[in-house]
Structures are given as C-alpha cells and as structure tokens.
Design an enzyme around this catalytic site. Structure first.
Site, short mmCIF file in Angstrom:
data_model
loop_
_atom_site.label_atom_id
_atom_site.label_comp_id
_atom_site.label_asym_id
_atom_site.label_seq_id
_atom_site.Cartn_x
_atom_site.Cartn_y
_atom_site.Cartn_z
N HIS A 135 -34.49 -14.57 11.52
CA HIS A 135 -34.45 -15.57 10.25
C HIS A 135 -33.06 -15.47 10.12
O HIS A 135 -32.67 -16.67 9.44
CB HIS A 135 -35.20 -15.22 9.40
CG HIS A 135 -36.72 -15.35 9.70
ND1 HIS A 135 -37.44 -16.50 8.72
CD2 HIS A 135 -37.72 -15.17 10.57
CE1 HIS A 135 -38.66 -16.54 9.08
NE2 HIS A 135 -38.60 -16.02 10.24
N ASP A 180 -24.91 -14.10 10.57
CA ASP A 180 -23.95 -13.61 9.34
C ASP A 180 -24.47 -13.00 8.35
O ASP A 180 -23.61 -12.96 7.20
CB ASP A 180 -23.19 -14.96 9.24
CG ASP A 180 -24.13 -15.91 8.32
OD1 ASP A 180 -25.38 -15.78 8.45
OD2 ASP A 180 -23.56 -16.87 7.64
N GLU A 188 -31.07 -18.28 0.85
CA GLU A 188 -32.24 -18.30 2.20
C GLU A 188 -33.26 -17.50 1.79
O GLU A 188 -34.59 -17.63 2.05
CB GLU A 188 -31.68 -17.98 3.49
CG GLU A 188 -30.40 -18.80 4.16
CD GLU A 188 -29.56 -18.11 5.13
OE1 GLU A 188 -30.22 -17.42 5.84
OE2 GLU A 188 -28.56 -18.65 5.23
N HIS A 197 -42.96 -11.13 19.57
CA HIS A 197 -44.31 -11.01 18.76
C HIS A 197 -45.32 -10.05 19.56
O HIS A 197 -46.52 -9.68 18.97
CB HIS A 197 -45.04 -12.25 18.89
CG HIS A 197 -44.31 -13.26 18.10
ND1 HIS A 197 -44.81 -14.67 18.12
CD2 HIS A 197 -43.50 -13.15 17.03
CE1 HIS A 197 -43.89 -15.41 17.24
NE2 HIS A 197 -43.30 -14.22 16.51
N ASP A 202 -49.98 -8.29 17.86
CA ASP A 202 -50.54 -7.52 19.05
C ASP A 202 -51.85 -6.96 18.70
O ASP A 202 -51.49 -5.83 18.30
CB ASP A 202 -49.51 -7.27 19.86
CG ASP A 202 -50.11 -6.56 21.11
OD1 ASP A 202 -51.31 -6.69 21.60
OD2 ASP A 202 -49.21 -5.95 21.78
N ASP A 205 -43.71 -3.95 24.41
CA ASP A 205 -44.02 -3.99 25.72
C ASP A 205 -44.34 -5.33 26.20
O ASP A 205 -44.20 -6.31 25.38
CB ASP A 205 -45.28 -3.00 26.15
CG ASP A 205 -46.44 -3.24 25.16
OD1 ASP A 205 -46.57 -4.32 24.52
OD2 ASP A 205 -47.24 -2.32 25.15
#
Length: 334
Positions: free
Chosen positions: A74, A82, A93, A197, A251, A259
């Site tokens: 993000h 930065d 943000e 992910h 997962d 993995d």
C-alpha cells in the site's frame, strides 16, 4: 525441496546486484540511487537492528509478517516507496477507508526508535519498511532477498491518491494488469506478487461481493469460481451479521507460512478474493499459477526480482524529493 531451498538461500551477493542492475537499465523513475550496503559507513548495523525488531514482533504475533507485507504494498503503489502511508493526519493516505485496516505500524515505529538512538537522522522510514517486509517474508518461511537501500521519506500523503492506485479485491484481470503496468510491473510480476496472499488476513467485507444475502439474512454463493465447500466455511466464519472487525486467513491451509500453498489453493478454486480466482481463470496467467503450485522453488526464484521491482517503485533519493524523518508518523518540522 529442503536441499534446493538451502542452495537458494545461499545466493551470492553478485546475484542480487545483477538483478538490480537489470531492473535499472531502462530509463525509469524507479531505482534512482539505491544501492546495496548504503548504510555501511553511516549506520553499519541498520539492517541488523531492523531485523531484530521484526523477529521479536513476529515471534510474539504470527500475523505480523502479513501485516508488514501488505503495508509495503500500500505504500509503494501510492506515491512510490516513500513511507507516505505511515504519515498520520486528516486527509493522509492512512486516513483513507481503504487503508484503515492496515497494521504493522508499531513494528516500523519500534525499529525507527532504535535506529534513532544509535544512528540519529540517518535511516529513512521508507528503507525501514522495505527491510521489515523483506525480513517478515523470510521469517515466515519465504526466500532470502538482499534489498538495496537509500530511499528517502516523502513529504506528501493524500487520501485522494489511494483509491486510483491500489488493487481492489473485486478487480478483473484487465484492471489489475493495467494498474500493475502503470507501476512498471509485468504480468509475471502480478502473478508472483499476488503470492503475498499466502500469508495475511482479510475482513469479511473484502470478499462479501461473492455472496448474496436473501430476505432472511442467509448468504448464498453467487460466484461460480469459488469452491462450494470453501464457500460454506467462509459463510460460517463471516455470516451476514458478522462483526465488521471479523477476519479470516487469506490461506486456509498454511495461514502463517510463506509458501506456494496460495497457488495450490487457486487450482482447487479456494482463492479468497475474486482478484485471486481470476489468476487461474485467465488463459494469460493460468500456466504460471500451475507452475508455482507445482514448484515452490520456482515461485521463490520469481519472488526475488519481482519484490525488488516492487520496492523500487517511484523511490525518492535526493534531498529535493524527500527527507529522513525523525518520526515515521510525521514529516520533519521545517
């Protein structure tokens, strides 16, 4: 696999140097003056100190690696790598609704405090975040990556820049490809970096569009690309009346291990997000998904250059472009 992983982990320094050089040959706003061992003279133990903080935090909380990796994504996709996502305040943000679920800030802040004690005004928050995410992946079982440093911290952070620059979990393949391309990332990078992910967690709202609620408040699967049995599990974890803070693992098999299980999940239609499932459903990326599902070493080999490209997006390396913040949550006072 254990023997191959060992060989992989012992890659010589020149291997990473050649990858960096290859990424920086073409004219690009990336790379800039990043270099390996940037702090060798000014703060020789900088990476060691960051590593220790991340190791301690990860050993106490196994969700930390996923949080740090998501935080890096993000940051780099908006304004470049930065540390602009770390800045607090109205209209930053960090204040955008798409970023309110981000976490891992305390780990970066802890590392910064240690570095300011031993090397004041030297190591940027942008470098700390890149190194912390790198270390987090390794501690979760992922590949060892040498990351160049020399990033400076941005002075601009605007919530209005967030939505146009981050992947939404409902994105189509074309939408993701277009956004990745705008960051200098290829289709191969898209498939490889989506492997992030394999760790991390998500709120129910991130995949709620794959279900439909009836008049009685019962959820029904409406996305044919999702396995029915897995959908039933998700409905139990995230019923229609679920608390907004409820989270599930990205997962479902090896939740805290970096993995190739993520790709194995895609083969059996167990990608949590719609943006995951399309990777196996699209002819352009199916072959690479299968390759990574069958060979973790191949995934790890691809992760190195893709991660280096990610951490080089829009870096700021001059005094005109950025600063070295004293605190990661605020810009320096002029």
């Amino acid at each position: 696999m254990e023997e191959r992983t060992l060989a992989f982990s012992s890659r010589p320094f020149v291997y990473y140097f050649l990858i960096l050089i290859s990424l920086c040959i073409a004219p690009s706003p990336s790379c800039g003056d990043l270099s390996f061992r940037f702090y060798s003279a000014s703060c020789p133990t900088a990476e060691f100190m960051v590593r220790n903080v991340v190791r301690t935090a990860s050993s106490r909380d196994p969700t930390i690696p996923g949080k740090l990796l998501r935080l890096l994504f993000h940051d780099c996709f908006v304004e470049g790598c930065d540390a602009s996502v770390l800045l607090q305040g109205n209209g930053t943000e960090r204040s955008d609704p798409a970023n309110t679920s981000l976490d891992g800030f305390s780990v970066v802040d802890s590392a910064k405090r240690v570095l300011e004690l031993f090397c004041p005004g030297t190591v940027s928050c942008a470098d700390i975040l890149a190194l912390a995410a790198r270390d987090a992946v390794e501690f979760a079982g992922g590949p060892v990556v040498q990351v160049p440093t020399g990033r400076r911290d941005g002075k601009v952070s605007s919530a209005s820049n967030v939505r146009p620059n981050i992947i939404d979990t409902s994105f189509t393949m074309d939408e993701m490809t277009k956004l990745f391309s705008s960051k200098g990332l290829s289709l191969d990078d898209l498939v490889t970096l989506s492997g992030a992910h394999t760790i991390g967690r998500a709120h129910c709202s991130a995949f709620s569009d794959r279900f439909q609620e009836d008049a009685k408040g019962k959820l029904t699967l409406i996305d044919a690309s999702l396995d029915n049995a897995y959908a039933d599990v998700l409905i139990k974890q995230c019923p229609a009346n679920a608390n907004p803070s409820t989270m599930v693992n990205n997962d479902p098999e090896t939740s805290f291990v970096f993995d190739n299980q993520y790709y194995k999940n895609l083969l059996v239609r167990k990608g949590l997000f719609q943006s995951d499932s399309v990777l196996f459903g699209d002819d352009r990326t199916r072959k690479q998904v299968k390759s990574f599902a069958n060979d973790q070493f191949s995934f790890f080999e691809s992760w190195i250059p893709s991660f280096l490209k990610l951490t080089s997006i829009g870096v700021k390396t001059t005094e005109d472009e950025g600063e070295i913040r004293a605190s990661c949550s605020s810009t320096n006072i002029a």
